[in-house]
Structures are given as structure tokens and as C-alpha cells.
Design a protein around this motif. Sequence first.
Motif, PDB file in Angstrom:
ATOM      1  N   PRO A 101       0.828  -1.209   0.000  1.00  0.00           N
ATOM      2  CA  PRO A 101       0.000   0.000   0.000  1.00  0.00           C
ATOM      3  C   PRO A 101       0.861   1.256   0.000  1.00  0.00           C
ATOM      4  N   ALA A 102       1.966   1.198   0.751  1.00  0.00           N
ATOM      5  CA  ALA A 102       2.841   2.356   0.809  1.00  0.00           C
ATOM      6  C   ALA A 102       3.412   2.658  -0.566  1.00  0.00           C
ATOM      7  N   LEU A 103       3.839   1.593  -1.251  1.00  0.00           N
ATOM      8  CA  LEU A 103       4.402   1.779  -2.587  1.00  0.00           C
ATOM      9  C   LEU A 103       3.364   2.369  -3.530  1.00  0.00           C
ATOM     10  N   ALA A 104       2.139   1.844  -3.442  1.00  0.00           N
ATOM     11  CA  ALA A 104       1.079   2.326  -4.319  1.00  0.00           C
ATOM     12  C   ALA A 104       0.810   3.809  -4.064  1.00  0.00           C
ATOM     13  N   LEU A 105       0.699   4.154  -2.768  1.00  0.00           N
ATOM     14  CA  LEU A 105       0.469   5.554  -2.408  1.00  0.00           C
ATOM     15  C   LEU A 105       1.588   6.448  -2.907  1.00  0.00           C
TER      16      LEU A 105
END
Lengths: 355, 550
Positions: B292-296
Motif C-alpha cells: 500500500p505504501a508503494l502504491a500511495l
Amino acid sequence: MGGISIGGVSVSYAGNRIIEKLSLTIKDGAFFTLLGPSGCGKTTLLRTLAGFLPVDAGEILFGNTDVTLWPAHKRDIGMVFQDYALFPDKTVFDNVAYGLRARKRDETTIRARTGEYLERVGLSGFESRRPAELSGGQRQRVALARALVIAPQVLLMDEPLSNLDAKLRVQVRETIRDLQKEAAITTVFVTHDQEEALALSDAIGLMRAGRVEQMGTPVEIYSMPVSAYVADFVGAANVIAATTQVYASKGADVEVQMAGARIVARSVTDIPAGPVKVLARQEDVQLYAPETGSGIPGTVFRRQYLGSRTHYKVRFESDGPVLSVERTGLDHGSIQEGAAVRVVLDKARTLVVPR
Amino acid sequence: MSRRPFEGGIWFWLSLAALVALCVIILYPLINVLASSFGAARADGRSGWQVLFAEPKYLRAVGNTVLLGLVVTLTTILIGVPLAYVTARFRFPGKALIAILPLTTLIVPEVIAAQTWLMMLGNNGLITRTLGGWGIPIPSFYGWSGLIIVMTFIYYTYIYMGTLAAIRGFDHQLEQAAQSLGASPGRARLDVMLPVVLPAVLASALLVFTLVVGNFAVATILGHKVELLSVITYQTFVSEIGNDPVMQSTLASVSIGIVALALFLQRFILSRGRYEITLGRGAKAADIRGAPALALAGAATVVVLISLLPLASVIAGAFTRARGPVMRWGEWTTANVERVLINAPDPIINTLIYAGVATALSLIFSTGVSYMLVKKRNILTPAIDYLAALPLALSGTVIGIGLVMSFNQGWLSLTGTAAIIVLAYLIRRLPFGVRNASSTLYNIPNSIEEASISLGVPPLRSFVAVVLPLMVPAIAAAGVLVWTTTVAELSASIVVYSGGRETLPIQIFRLIDSGLMAQASAYGLVLVSIILVPIIIATTLFRLDVFGAK
Ligand SMILES: Nc1ncnc2c1ncn2[C@@H]1O[C@H](COP(=O)(O)OP(=O)(O)OP(=O)(O)O)[C@@H](O)[C@H]1O
Ligand SMILES: [Mg+2]
């Protein structure tokens, strides 16, 4: 130099009358205190004296000069603001020197006088600090030095001690009194702390809703209040409903009917026959043993021992009002709760005021 | 029967002077515009309004403008609100990048944004040609798609900043309280946060809508066959100058009407709900890791990179060899920059002088006016307050047309002078200057000034000696912001300027119109530098909080 006389001054904010035809005279060099509850118009009157508010009617004299229409900066006043109002970007020295610079004194005089007043308020060595680097009490004293250093004709102070702790309050108020006395500056001091007013003032004006209710020395205000309002505001007083049969002229002794008994008290003004109020300060009420015979019978229903004195609450037998009594002296705590007593109101210390 | 012959007097006269000045430069032109829209627009005596409703071209323009305004408002909300939520509530790699977002809209003038998108995606654009070379055709960037994309990426930061401020001020405990009462976390967030954040979103949405309706640069450069109000208003003005001002007034009045209506709707919505801004402690940002962090981080980076695209392309364009309208990408040269700096520096000099004078006047005027508004209220100040905020609801084109109509001849003839350009700048930035100075003044207690007066210094000198020094940091920060937005001003100045008085945005606009992108980029680079240098000096050398003033 000279005192201040205010003649029939009315002031309003946006159409609302705040001060209504107020007149009073302050003697040259006197320390005058405006005392009164919140919102009664003390600050308004002070700001009017300073020239920040225009008057609707009336006149203001400093000495023999009519200053009613003078702008603030020409009135030669020193003002101590409730929130200090120090210039935050200037040093302590520059704050105090500001008024002298405005008066174009030469730099040697400015240095000498500023240094002298900073020393008097105990702030030598703080010259290059900024207001943010001072404690509340220190800021207060800078504000004081700033107002006094210009040796103004009139000194105006708006609750200058309100933000200080009890000990500092006493300390700073003594400094104020000393400095004021020495230069004999006519001073108007605003407070709603009655002890402060009694302790400092040559004269007190007690305000109520934009008018002066009573004006006098601290002794007069405390011991000869003209109304229940004054008595209650300056030191707690027992206020008892009563009636008189005859017209009482000012200063005369008059017999009144209260709590099922008759007592004699002194009338503070001319009062027609009918309902009145009787005022008795709690330290002026005497309690005696029931067998004494004189006085109004009652019962002690609460006792608070406070070391140097004892507080009692007394209820009359005849179901009258509750009295607060304070006793000092050797055996001040000797009466127990539930004890029957006789209440004696000394006629020299008991006052009758209009209802 | 109040006896107040003293210092109230001078402030009364000063506020009267300010009110008269505002009436002359704002109210009088506005009334001129509105009034002349009722004059005869055609030989047959039909008024501007009758023509407006009779000719489909005008009605289409009104419809298109409102539609574009609504669509862009929606798209900016879709990007701005989630981005604000994510930055307020989460910590993720690359988050610092997002901090520079407000900068991008501020330092890249709209005209340059439109130009650089064209350089990439226009018919001759770098990306269009590259992809075309590979056999991938991409649809024309002119018209709706270009308008929506470019305006979205120019204006979403307004939504982002407005929403971020609201979420940061929102008390997290409120949300937890709602959860403890049994609502699910999702519901809790909606129930509690929405009423608090919505007013901020709505306020910035209204701002975006106003800016889109009034937008001139992007609308003209990319609009092509899509008729838009600001474009045909300008065209009516250019083609019919002097002989038929009625139609331009009518069109200008329509755009005033649209903004007024939007303003009214916003008020209406806000008054129906009980929305309160509760200021509390903001929630702490939560760390997130993994996918999720990467996507954000990825999504946020894309948004930021697209926002920075104009800056990169204007630099590249300025140093790229060009033959006429054809850019030779990959062939570097300093010829463009040399040309604009040495052979044709007039637009640069004009911009510096006009914007310099306007910024100085604006700061003096708005400081004075704000002082009266905050500290010396009298019966005139509410009117001053209202008039000073009025330009917020007027587009640059409308202001420009009003000035030309009002000061064309007669007792105050300004047409053709530099003064009318400076005046246009001044009016457009007045609301900002006044709001900024007022908020600073509210934080300075009256007693400081009274203390100075009580010590014998007259009122005006007291203000200069003790109040002004306290305002200096805020005034300087506002000055930088006024400067950056003034040098980029196009829509009003292009209406009022005359030959030989071109400013940088005007010159860039004309070069884009002729397809000379390389030269436009060179001027663009100069313009961006003129904007950036003061910001950098102010923030690094003087440590001013330039963006805090916004
Ligand atoms: N700027 C103002 N505008 C309108 N009314 C005011 C203003 N300042 C004070 N008032 C009103 O005038 C009355 C007197 O206010 P003032 O400040 O003189 O009271 P005060 O006696 O100093 O009270 P406090 O002890 O609380 O300081 C109040 O009723 C107040 O509401
Ligand atoms: Mg007060």
C-alpha cells in the motif's frame, strides 16, 4: 500640575450610554481608586480621561485646563495598560526610553533617567532583554517605569496588578505607591479588588453601572457606606430588612423594627418612614450568653474556626435572616454549634440605609 | 451630538478618500460594464441581452463555460481531496515531494502551463510526434480534453491546500468519539469528518470554479473550437473596440452573473447544514509500509511529476533549437535566451517596472485600508471592506474591459498609458493584500498603539513607530506573493495594454499564438526566474513564511 475634575461627563459606545453624567474631583497629587464590579465602566472612564474616547457631554479639567477636546498625545499622561502593552520588538531600555525620545530629550538625560527608573523598579541589568524574555511581574514593572519616567501630569493605571501572584502583587503595589508619592503625581487606579483599593488609596470612587455610588476616603467607604451595594462590595456586610416608624434625618439615631425586636441604629442619609435596610459588618456583631438578658435571641448553627478568628452563622429565634458573625479576641472560638446566644447590634456601628 | 473633533477626524477623511478611490477604480468600471450591456447592440436596436439569447453562439459559450467549470471543479476535487487526506493521515516514502505542490502552481504561470502542455501533446508536440513515429496515434489535445487536463493540473492544488488545512485542524478525538458510540470506522469518518471538512472543500471548489470561468490563457490557447465565454468576450473586445462595446459588456455581465450565482449557491449549502469548523488537535500521521505504501507513494509521485512537467519543458524548450514553429528536440542552443535577453528585452523591462510599481502601491494601499478596517472602524468601513473584496468575483477580462470602458477618455484618460496596466494589476491583487494585512493586524492589540500615543506620540506617527514594524514580516511575505502573481498576470493586462507595452505573459501569449514555442519558452524561463528568485531569497535569506501568508 493640579488635580482632575470631571463634570457631568457622559460617554457611549455605539449609541449605548456607558457613563452617565458622572462628576468627581480628584485632589492634586492624590492616589484615587476607581472600584467597582466588572462591566460598570471603569476602563471606559479611564480611557476617556486618557483621551481615547470622546465624551458626549460634560468636561474634563486637568488642573485649571479644560482638556475635554484635547487628543490623547497632548494630555501629558502616563498610562499603565491592563495587558502591559509593551512594544514587543523593542528592548526593555527602548520601551522605557520611548516617551523621553518622543519628548526629544538629549541622549545623556534619556540614559540617566531610564537607568534610574529601571533601577527603582528593580530591573537594572535587564536593559537589553525583549518583553518576551521577561516574567509577567517584570513586564508589569517595565510598563510602570515606562509610564512614570516621563513624569506625567496624570498617571492612569488599569488593573495593573491583576496578573500577578499574591506576593508579587503586594510588592509591586508598594513600589507603585512609593513612586507615586515621591513625584506627587495625580493618579487614577482601576481595580475590582477591594483590599487593594483600601490599602493604596487617598480616596476611592465606588462605581455602579456608569455612576459613582459613593466617593470618600477608605475609612469613610468602609465604615459609612451610603447603600447596601457599597457595604456589600467593600467587605462583606449583613443586610437585614427592617422598618422605621418615623422620618430619620442624616446622621441621626433611629429606632427600627427587625427580627421581632427593636434596635437603634444610625441613619446614613435622610430616610422617610417605611421599609429600610440595616447594615452590620460581621466583625461588628456581638454575641453574648443567653442569660445576659439584652439582645435578640438566636442560635448558632455553624462554626468555622480559622485560627486568628472564628466565623459563626446565627439564626434568629423569630425565623428572621441568617447573620454572619466574626469574632476575634482571646476566646473567639468558645461558642459551640447549637448554642443559644443573644445578638447585640451596637448602635454606633449599625447603619440604616434606604431600601 | 458626540463631540469628537479629535483624532477620529483624520481617519474619517482617510477612509472617505479610500472609499472614493475604490469607487472610482472598482465600482465605476463595474457599473459601466453592467449598464452598457443594456444598450443597443445591433443596428435594429436590440440590446446586448436580446442578442445573447437570439444567437446560439453566445448561448453555447455560456453552456460550455459552466460545463467546463463544473467538470474541472469535480476532477480537481477527485485529485485534491484524496491527496490531502493521504498526506494528512499517512507517512510514506516520498511524502516530502508533495510539500512542494503549492509551489508548482505558484511559480508556473497559466500561460506557460498551457504552452508546455502543447509542446508535449499538441499537434507538433514532442510526445505526439514520438508516439506517432512509432505508429501510435493519439487524439487531438485541443478542445475539451486539453482544457480539462491542463486546468485540472493547474487548479487541483487549491483544493488540496484548502482540504489539508481543514483536516489538519480537525480534532481526531471527535472521530474516535463517534467510533466509541458504535459506528464503524468508515461510517465514523464520514459522519464526523465530512461536516467539518466539507466547508473547506466547498470554499476551495468555489474558488476553482471561479478561476475556471474566468480563465483566459488556457481557454484561448487550447479551446480551439470549443466556444468559451472568456474567449469570445475577449474576441468581441478586440474586433469591435471602440464601436460596439455592448456585446462585450453583456458577455462580461454573464460571467459576473455565473460567479455570483455560484457564490450564492455555496452560501446556501453552507447555511442549510450546521457546519462548524472545530479547531482541535490534528490526528497523528500513521506510518504505512509494504505494497500500500508503494502504491500511495507511486500515485503521489505521478501527480507531482505531472505538476512539474511544465517547469521541465519550459527549461528544455528555452534551450532547444527551433526553425520557425518546428522544435528540433535534442539540438541544444543558447540562441533563444540570448535573443530575449539582448535583442528584445522590452517585455522583461516592462514587466519588472509595472509589477514593481503595482506591488509597492498594493502593499501601501492594502496596509492602509486594512488598518482602517481593523482598528478604525466607522460608518464607511463596511463599504470599503465589501468593495475591496469585490475583485475576487471578477475575472481579469471583466476588470480589463471595465477599465478600458471607464478610462478611455474624459476626465481621467488612461488608455495607452502604463498606468492602466498598473491599475489592472492593483485591482486584481487587492483582495489578497487586504485579507493578508487584516489578519496580521487582528493579532496586534490596540493597546500597543495607545501606549505610544499616551507617551506623547501623535496617532499617525505611533502607527508608523510601533505597529508598522510588527507588520513588516507579514507585509514582506505578502509582497513576495503579490509580486509572483502580478508578474504572471495576463487576462486583464492583455485587454488594457497598448503596443510597445507588452509584458512577459502578453509576449509569451503572442508568440504561442504564432507558434514560436522556442522563443516563448525563453521568455517563459525568464518569467519563472523572476518569480522564483524573490521566493528563494525571502525563504532562505529572510526566513519568511511566504506560503503561510496565503
Ligand atoms: N468597544 C466596546 N464596544 C461596545 N461596548 C463596550 C466596548 N467596551 C466596553 N463596552 C461595554 O461598556 C461597559 C463598560 O465596560 P468597561 O470595559 O468600562 O468595564 P469595566 O468596569 O472596566 O469592567 P472590567 O472590570 O471587567 O474590566 C460594558 O457593559 C461593556 O460591555
Ligand atoms: Mg476594565
